[in-house]
Design a protein around this motif. Structure first.
Motif, short mmCIF file in Angstrom:
data_model
loop_
_atom_site.label_atom_id
_atom_site.label_comp_id
_atom_site.label_asym_id
_atom_site.label_seq_id
_atom_site.Cartn_x
_atom_site.Cartn_y
_atom_site.Cartn_z
N LEU A 15 0.82 -1.21 0.00
CA LEU A 15 0.00 0.00 0.00
C LEU A 15 0.86 1.26 0.00
CD1 LEU A 15 -2.84 1.32 0.31
CD2 LEU A 15 -2.51 1.10 2.79
N LEU A 16 1.97 1.23 0.72
CA LEU A 16 2.81 2.42 0.85
C LEU A 16 3.75 2.53 -0.35
CD1 LEU A 16 3.62 2.24 4.67
CD2 LEU A 16 1.68 3.34 3.51
N THR A 23 1.55 11.18 3.13
CA THR A 23 0.73 10.20 2.43
C THR A 23 0.78 8.86 3.15
OG1 THR A 23 1.13 11.29 0.31
CG2 THR A 23 0.38 9.01 0.23
N ASN A 24 1.98 8.41 3.50
CA ASN A 24 2.13 7.10 4.14
C ASN A 24 1.50 7.05 5.53
OD1 ASN A 24 3.37 6.21 1.86
ND2 ASN A 24 5.38 5.91 2.77
N GLN A 27 -2.29 6.85 4.94
CA GLN A 27 -2.64 5.51 4.47
C GLN A 27 -2.53 4.47 5.59
OE1 GLN A 27 -4.31 5.29 1.83
NE2 GLN A 27 -3.01 4.98 0.03
N THR A 28 -1.51 4.59 6.41
CA THR A 28 -1.30 3.63 7.50
C THR A 28 -2.45 3.69 8.50
OG1 THR A 28 1.10 3.68 7.23
CG2 THR A 28 0.26 2.94 9.37
N ALA A 30 -5.55 4.73 8.02
CA ALA A 30 -6.76 4.21 7.38
C ALA A 30 -6.71 2.69 7.30
CB ALA A 30 -6.93 4.83 6.00
N PHE A 31 -5.55 2.15 6.96
CA PHE A 31 -5.37 0.71 6.85
C PHE A 31 -5.59 0.03 8.20
CE2 PHE A 31 -2.41 -2.97 7.04
CZ PHE A 31 -2.94 -3.74 6.01
#
Length: 155
Positions: A15-16, A23-24, A27-28, A30-31
């Motif tokens: 994903l990253l 951004t990462n 995303q982390t 949310a994941f």
């Protein structure tokens, strides 16, 4: 409740797909909220000022900001550079109650070289939610985040 952290680590690594910290980290969080059961908050607090954590990307209700190193579970993780796994946050004298529904907390410090970059904070409404296996698994996911992200500059 068994979580396959090895699978989650592979999924997070895929994903990253950028080195960008903003951004990462978004995303982390949310994941983690999507994949881990019984969380009501997942987010980063960033070390942007001396002895202080600033709110970063997160998922959940609005959060407390700022957090001094001398207060709360996040402050303890920042101060000691050690993961804090708390079964009952209400038993912690200086706990910062951002959401009254939170009962358990796991905070993993993110250290680059000898410098604290920030912490990953997970809250749960379930007392005793985080086991030793969860702690090791979340620490492994933080290691994936660190490996996939350019954390050399200040956030």
């Amino acid at each position: 409740m068994t979580v396959d952290y090895a699978l989650l680590a592979r999924q997070l690594a895929a994903l990253l797909d950028t080195r960008d910290w903003l951004t990462n980290s978004a995303q982390t969080t949310a994941f983690l909220m999507q994949e881990l059961p019984d969380l009501n908050w997942a987010g980063f607090y960033l070390h942007r000022e001396p002895e202080t954590l600033w709110l970063g990307p997160f998922q959940g209700k609005p959060a407390c900001h700022p957090i001094p190193f001398g207060k709360g579970v996040c402050g303890a993780a920042a101060r000691t550079h050690q993961t804090q796994r708390i079964d009952d946050v209400h038993a912690v004298g200086d706990h910062i109650a951002c959401d009254a529904a939170s009962n358990a907390e796991l905070v993993v410090p993110i250290v680059v070289g000898d410098r604290l970059w920030g912490v990953l904070d997970l809250d749960s409404p379930v007392k005793g939610r985080f086991s030793e296996a969860d702690q090791a698994g979340i620490e492994s996911l933080v290691a994936v985040f660190v490996a996939q992200t350019d954390l050399a500059g200040r956030p």
